[in-house]
Enzyme design. Structure first.
Site, PDB file in Angstrom:
ATOM      1  N   GLU A 275       7.845  -7.736  -0.386  1.00  0.00           N
ATOM      2  CA  GLU A 275       7.512  -6.819  -1.473  1.00  0.00           C
ATOM      3  C   GLU A 275       7.212  -7.585  -2.764  1.00  0.00           C
ATOM      4  O   GLU A 275       6.296  -7.220  -3.512  1.00  0.00           O
ATOM      5  CB  GLU A 275       8.648  -5.823  -1.694  1.00  0.00           C
ATOM      6  CG  GLU A 275       8.819  -4.820  -0.562  1.00  0.00           C
ATOM      7  CD  GLU A 275       7.544  -4.029  -0.295  1.00  0.00           C
ATOM      8  OE1 GLU A 275       7.013  -3.425  -1.248  1.00  0.00           O
ATOM      9  OE2 GLU A 275       7.074  -4.029   0.860  1.00  0.00           O
ATOM     10  N   TRP A 278       3.725  -8.758  -2.714  1.00  0.00           N
ATOM     11  CA  TRP A 278       2.678  -7.828  -3.166  1.00  0.00           C
ATOM     12  C   TRP A 278       2.449  -7.980  -4.668  1.00  0.00           C
ATOM     13  O   TRP A 278       1.322  -7.834  -5.151  1.00  0.00           O
ATOM     14  CB  TRP A 278       3.074  -6.389  -2.838  1.00  0.00           C
ATOM     15  CG  TRP A 278       2.707  -5.983  -1.448  1.00  0.00           C
ATOM     16  CD1 TRP A 278       3.504  -5.978  -0.347  1.00  0.00           C
ATOM     17  CD2 TRP A 278       1.413  -5.526  -1.006  1.00  0.00           C
ATOM     18  NE1 TRP A 278       2.801  -5.554   0.750  1.00  0.00           N
ATOM     19  CE2 TRP A 278       1.522  -5.263   0.376  1.00  0.00           C
ATOM     20  CE3 TRP A 278       0.195  -5.315  -1.647  1.00  0.00           C
ATOM     21  CZ2 TRP A 278       0.435  -4.795   1.126  1.00  0.00           C
ATOM     22  CZ3 TRP A 278      -0.892  -4.850  -0.899  1.00  0.00           C
ATOM     23  CH2 TRP A 278      -0.761  -4.597   0.465  1.00  0.00           C
ATOM     24  N   TRP A 306     -15.916  12.675  -7.461  1.00  0.00           N
ATOM     25  CA  TRP A 306     -14.643  13.133  -7.992  1.00  0.00           C
ATOM     26  C   TRP A 306     -14.814  14.540  -8.564  1.00  0.00           C
ATOM     27  O   TRP A 306     -15.904  14.933  -8.981  1.00  0.00           O
ATOM     28  CB  TRP A 306     -14.156  12.199  -9.111  1.00  0.00           C
ATOM     29  CG  TRP A 306     -13.898  10.798  -8.662  1.00  0.00           C
ATOM     30  CD1 TRP A 306     -14.717   9.720  -8.835  1.00  0.00           C
ATOM     31  CD2 TRP A 306     -12.759  10.309  -7.951  1.00  0.00           C
ATOM     32  NE1 TRP A 306     -14.159   8.595  -8.277  1.00  0.00           N
ATOM     33  CE2 TRP A 306     -12.953   8.921  -7.732  1.00  0.00           C
ATOM     34  CE3 TRP A 306     -11.588  10.909  -7.473  1.00  0.00           C
ATOM     35  CZ2 TRP A 306     -12.033   8.132  -7.059  1.00  0.00           C
ATOM     36  CZ3 TRP A 306     -10.666  10.117  -6.812  1.00  0.00           C
ATOM     37  CH2 TRP A 306     -10.883   8.748  -6.607  1.00  0.00           C
ATOM     38  N   ASN A 342       9.046   3.974  -5.227  1.00  0.00           N
ATOM     39  CA  ASN A 342       7.732   3.543  -4.773  1.00  0.00           C
ATOM     40  C   ASN A 342       7.128   4.467  -3.726  1.00  0.00           C
ATOM     41  O   ASN A 342       5.922   4.733  -3.732  1.00  0.00           O
ATOM     42  CB  ASN A 342       7.800   2.116  -4.229  1.00  0.00           C
ATOM     43  CG  ASN A 342       6.415   1.549  -3.961  1.00  0.00           C
ATOM     44  OD1 ASN A 342       5.591   1.455  -4.859  1.00  0.00           O
ATOM     45  ND2 ASN A 342       6.139   1.200  -2.703  1.00  0.00           N
ATOM     46  N   TRP A 360      -8.812   8.203 -10.170  1.00  0.00           N
ATOM     47  CA  TRP A 360      -7.594   7.384 -10.236  1.00  0.00           C
ATOM     48  C   TRP A 360      -7.352   6.848 -11.641  1.00  0.00           C
ATOM     49  O   TRP A 360      -6.208   6.531 -11.994  1.00  0.00           O
ATOM     50  CB  TRP A 360      -7.633   6.246  -9.218  1.00  0.00           C
ATOM     51  CG  TRP A 360      -8.714   5.225  -9.374  1.00  0.00           C
ATOM     52  CD1 TRP A 360      -9.955   5.232  -8.791  1.00  0.00           C
ATOM     53  CD2 TRP A 360      -8.673   4.025 -10.158  1.00  0.00           C
ATOM     54  NE1 TRP A 360     -10.675   4.123  -9.162  1.00  0.00           N
ATOM     55  CE2 TRP A 360      -9.910   3.358  -9.999  1.00  0.00           C
ATOM     56  CE3 TRP A 360      -7.706   3.436 -10.975  1.00  0.00           C
ATOM     57  CZ2 TRP A 360     -10.210   2.153 -10.620  1.00  0.00           C
ATOM     58  CZ3 TRP A 360      -7.993   2.228 -11.601  1.00  0.00           C
ATOM     59  CH2 TRP A 360      -9.231   1.599 -11.424  1.00  0.00           C
ATOM     60  N   TRP A 383      -2.910   2.004  -7.752  1.00  0.00           N
ATOM     61  CA  TRP A 383      -3.775   3.175  -7.824  1.00  0.00           C
ATOM     62  C   TRP A 383      -5.035   3.005  -6.993  1.00  0.00           C
ATOM     63  O   TRP A 383      -5.467   3.948  -6.300  1.00  0.00           O
ATOM     64  CB  TRP A 383      -4.110   3.480  -9.287  1.00  0.00           C
ATOM     65  CG  TRP A 383      -3.018   4.292  -9.900  1.00  0.00           C
ATOM     66  CD1 TRP A 383      -1.987   3.855 -10.675  1.00  0.00           C
ATOM     67  CD2 TRP A 383      -2.819   5.698  -9.741  1.00  0.00           C
ATOM     68  NE1 TRP A 383      -1.154   4.892 -11.002  1.00  0.00           N
ATOM     69  CE2 TRP A 383      -1.636   6.044 -10.457  1.00  0.00           C
ATOM     70  CE3 TRP A 383      -3.510   6.708  -9.071  1.00  0.00           C
ATOM     71  CZ2 TRP A 383      -1.151   7.348 -10.496  1.00  0.00           C
ATOM     72  CZ3 TRP A 383      -3.030   8.012  -9.126  1.00  0.00           C
ATOM     73  CH2 TRP A 383      -1.864   8.321  -9.830  1.00  0.00           C
TER      74      TRP A 383
END
Length: 471
Positions: A275, A278, A306, A342, A360, A383
């Site tokens: 993690e 990331w 969108w 998360n 987003w 995102w």
């Protein structure tokens, strides 16, 4: 000789390479913080980040005072302030730890060159990452775009190295600084009660959070990290963002603690280190693709249809009034604490970008203002990943179902009942789907769903297919 130590997002005294080097090479140091958010371009700190920054600077100042010094705070253009502080203190060098946001990289390059032109030594260090973004590359000598091969390259380089101890410090005197209060980082309207109840910013707070994680949640992390009702994650992200603790410290402390246990009781660190990997990947991407905070990583999404921005709809999402329990619980947790689990972050982001089909950008801006761990690299990666347009992204057609996600990861409803008090007495099946009982909605005042989950999913997939047809 005297050196300035320019503090930025490295607000700690231990394992601070710039501070250690300055103390080793100079007789006196002057710790300096320059507040000039306009130099961060479009990504000046949001409200929650400013709250954290105030308290983190206060903690750093107190720690320096314990060592016989203090933090010299200045405002205005950074280069001019550094040069002025050097002249006033008789300093011949400026030391700092690197930041990796595009605007700050360009700013820091200019500052380093300008200082050297004026005969002031300028040295920068890595205090925030395991590996610099330019230190790993594919076999084609390009940046990584997928996490798994990136991590496969980085992981063998990571050893639990001994962190740099806090150095002995002798301080130079400074004049014409400003007070921390004068920066006006704290809110004028006191909405921060939940933040104060939840967090302890500062280096000591970071070490305490790590200790709590090691004692309480590391064992079973891989299994429990997705359960938002439990304290199953480290909650170190804001401490990492502000540099109150380093990845090297985390790795070393957890490795040392787990090595002392019998093999059958030894937690597996790998899921947690992955993690943190990331986070490294996010900074790697931001460095090599600096346009991604605003532009889709996947250029094909320039043709995505969108929905028209809808401020009323966005307000319901922002304040947890969508009528979808897991989404609302997450958004209320965010508003109250400045943080969100998360797993729930993925669900609320999927709901915004797919069920509501809002861009987003709208979610990224709201998170930037409300998260205490708002970080440009992580925010952008997260995102774009959920929206399906980013590097190593979840496929767009993967739409998180907030009902099944709640049933799977909050089966007893502890998380939902905590953040949705109007539904605290609802029986379990209805807690996840309260719209199935109109009388429950009437009694509780909880809103009906703003969209039909199944139909909005079909609409999103239709827009995706239309985009692919236009490619």
């Amino acid at each position: 000789m005297t050196a300035l130590v320019w503090f930025r997002r490295d607000l700690r005294l231990a394992d601070n390479p710039a501070l250690a080097a300055a103390c080793a090479e100079h007789g006196h140091i002057l710790p300096v913080y320059v507040h000039e958010p306009d130099e961060e371009g479009a990504w000046a700190p949001g409200a929650a980040s400013r709250w954290w920054l105030h308290h983190s600077l206060a903690a750093l100042s107190a720690a320096l005072k314990q060592q016989g010094g203090g933090l010299h705070i200045r405002t205005g253009g950074t280069l001019d302030n550094l040069v002025t502080a050097c002249r006033a203190a008789g300093a011949t060098a400026v030391y700092w730890n690197r930041c990796y946001e595009p605007a700050l990289i360009e700013r820091d390059k200019h500052i380093k060159a300008a200082l050297r032109e004026q005969g002031i030594e300028a040295k920068s260090f890595n205090a925030a990452l395991w590996v610099e973004p330019w230190q790993v590359a594919t076999q084609q000598d390009g940046p990584y775009r997928v996490f798994t091969p990136f991590w496969r390259s980085v992981r063998p380089r990571l050893e639990p190295q001994e962190p740099i101890p806090m150095p002995a410090m002798r301080f130079a005197k400074a004049k014409h600084g400003v007070t921390l209060k004068s920066l006006e980082l704290l809110p004028r309207i006191h909405w921060d009660k939940g933040l104060r109840e939840t967090w302890t910013p500062g280096e000591q707070g970071a070490l305490e959070a790590l200790e709590l994680f090691a004692d309480d949640a590391l064992n079973g992390y891989a299994r429990l990290r997705d359960l938002p009702a439990r304290h199953g994650t480290s909650r170190l992200s804001p401490h990492l963002h502000f540099g109150e603790i380093s990845p090297r410290q985390i790795h070393h402390i957890l490795h040392r603690q787990t090595q002392g246990l019998a093999a059958k009781r030894r937690p597996d660190l790998e899921p947690f280190l992955r993690e943190l990997g990331w986070r490294e990947f996010a900074h790697h991407l931001l460095f090599h693709f600096p346009q991604t905070p605003t532009d889709n990583f996947n250029p094909g999404f320039a043709n995505f249809r969108w929905a028209k921005p809808d401020e009323a709809l966005l307000e319901r999402w922002r304040h947890g009034r969508t009528g979808i329990p897991l989404v609302d619980a997450g958004m209320r947790e965010l508003w109250h604490t400045g943080w969100m689990h998360n797993r729930v972050r993925m669900v609320v982001a999927s709901f915004l970008t797919k069920n509501l089909r809002q861009h987003w950008h709208e979610g990224a801006k709201w998170f930037w203002d409300t998260l205490v761990d708002a970080d440009l690299a992580n925010n952008t990666l997260g995102w774009q990943w959920v929206a399906g347009c980013g590097a190593d992204a979840a496929p767009y057609f993967r739409v998180f179902n907030p009902v099944s996600q709640a049933q799977k990861f909050d089966p007893q409803g502890g998380y939902l009942r905590r953040w949705l008090p109007e539904l605290k007495d609802a029986p379990l099946p209805l807690l996840h789907e309260p719209w199935k009982d109109g009388s429950l909605l009437s009694r509780s005042g909880y809103p009906a769903p703003m969209v039909d989950l199944a139909q909005s999913r079909r609409d999103a997939l239709g827009a995706y297919q239309a985009m692919r047809g236009r490619d």
